[in-house]
Enzyme design. Structure first.
Site, PDB file in Angstrom:
ATOM      1  N   HIS A 110      -4.369  -2.582   0.990  1.00 50.87           N
ATOM      2  CA  HIS A 110      -4.336  -2.951  -0.426  1.00 50.87           C
ATOM      3  C   HIS A 110      -5.063  -4.262  -0.731  1.00 50.87           C
ATOM      4  CE1 HIS A 110      -1.602  -2.526  -4.228  1.00 50.87           C
ATOM      5  NE2 HIS A 110      -2.838  -2.821  -4.554  1.00 50.87           N
TER       6      HIS A 110
ATOM      7  N   TYR B 268       4.064  -0.903  -5.483  1.00 49.13           N
ATOM      8  CA  TYR B 268       4.398  -0.452  -6.840  1.00 49.13           C
ATOM      9  C   TYR B 268       5.857  -0.004  -6.951  1.00 49.13           C
ATOM     10  CZ  TYR B 268      -0.717  -0.049  -7.548  1.00 49.13           C
ATOM     11  OH  TYR B 268      -2.070  -0.270  -7.633  1.00 49.13           O
TER      12      TYR B 268
END
Length: 273
Positions: free
Chosen positions: A97, A39
């Site tokens: 992730h 991110y």
């Protein structure tokens, strides 16, 4: 692991917008901030936490090792850098992730080897006290089962897309059987579900917003939620006070659940071997 039921998602939020989102969330009593290496906003989140003056032990921070950081060496560096960017000695939850490796064919056995190496790095991270808990994200039931047969530490969490159109009943059952908590993301269907007539009808009937109805539905499925927004007026709707003080009637839960059609708004990892 004391996982908060409600957190703030921060995907695609950076700079002053994510700082405002974090500050607003904390002011609204939200104590779980969900981020990820990919991110590229961990430094901004660290700054916002510092500005708000909330004690480290009073906020639950989740981050994730990206598909570009799989494997022993890269995952080890990634975890170190995540802690550095967040300006903390530990995270409350560190996740793998994605079950695959970036730019690698979904059918390649390299994916399984790299995610296994990454998991072992996370186990070491927890042993070192640098992660209070470890888990996975976007894992299918087969990915989860593969991990459970090998892992010294079972994942505390599986975070995946979940909403009335894609309820992942079998995957949730697999998680429950293994004692793995579910954290739902994309609870609002990337905004699309807010326009669904059934959602609007339930919102009108309950006097709640469409977003609150969808998040309450997920909570009543036994999931934690991490709605993402950078707008204070929306984040205020997601506070524990707003979401935990009421329940959807069984008929409304059933009406929302009838939307199931398997639709996926986000990325799909189910074909990764």
């Amino acid at each position: 692991m004391d996982l908060p039921l409600i957190g703030l998602g921060t995907f695609k939020a950076r700079g002053e917008s994510v700082k405002l989102a974090v500050r607003t969330a904390l002011q609204q009593g939200i104590r779980h901030i969900d981020t990820a290496s990919i991110y590229k906003n961990e430094e901004d989140i660290a700054a916002a936490l510092k500005e708000q003056g909330v004690s480290r032990q009073d906020v639950f921070i989740t981050s994730k090792v990206s598909p570009y950081e799989q494997g022993t060496g890269q995952a080890t560096r990634a975890c170190q850098q995540i802690l550095q960017r967040l300006q903390t000695d530990y995270v409350d939850l560190m996740l793998v992730h994605w079950p695959g490796v970036a730019r690698t064919d979904a059918a390649s056995p390299h994916n399984a080897e790299m995610r296994w190496q990454t998991w072992q790095v996370l186990e070491q991270l927890q042993q070192q006290g640098k992660a209070r808990a470890i888990g996975v994200s976007n894992y299918s039931a087969s990915h989860l089962q593969e991990l459970l047969t090998r892992a010294a530490v079972k994942p505390a969490v599986n975070q995946f897309e979940l909403h009335p159109r894609r309820q992942e009943v079998a995957l949730r059952q697999a998680c429950a059987a293994a004692g793995v908590a579910v954290v739902a993301y994309a609870s609002l269907g990337c905004g699309d579900l807010l326009q669904q007539p059934v959602v609007r009808q339930v919102a009108a009937r309950t006097g709640k917003t469409e977003a609150q109805v969808l998040l309450r539905w997920a909570l009543q499925q036994g999931c934690a939620v991490i709605p993402k927004s950078v707008h204070p007026q929306y984040i205020q709707q997601y506070s524990p006070q707003q979401l935990l003080s009421w329940q959807l009637a069984d008929a409304d839960v059933a009406a929302l659940s009838a939307l199931e059609d398997g639709h996926k708004y986000c990325w799909d990892a189910s074909n990764i071997l």
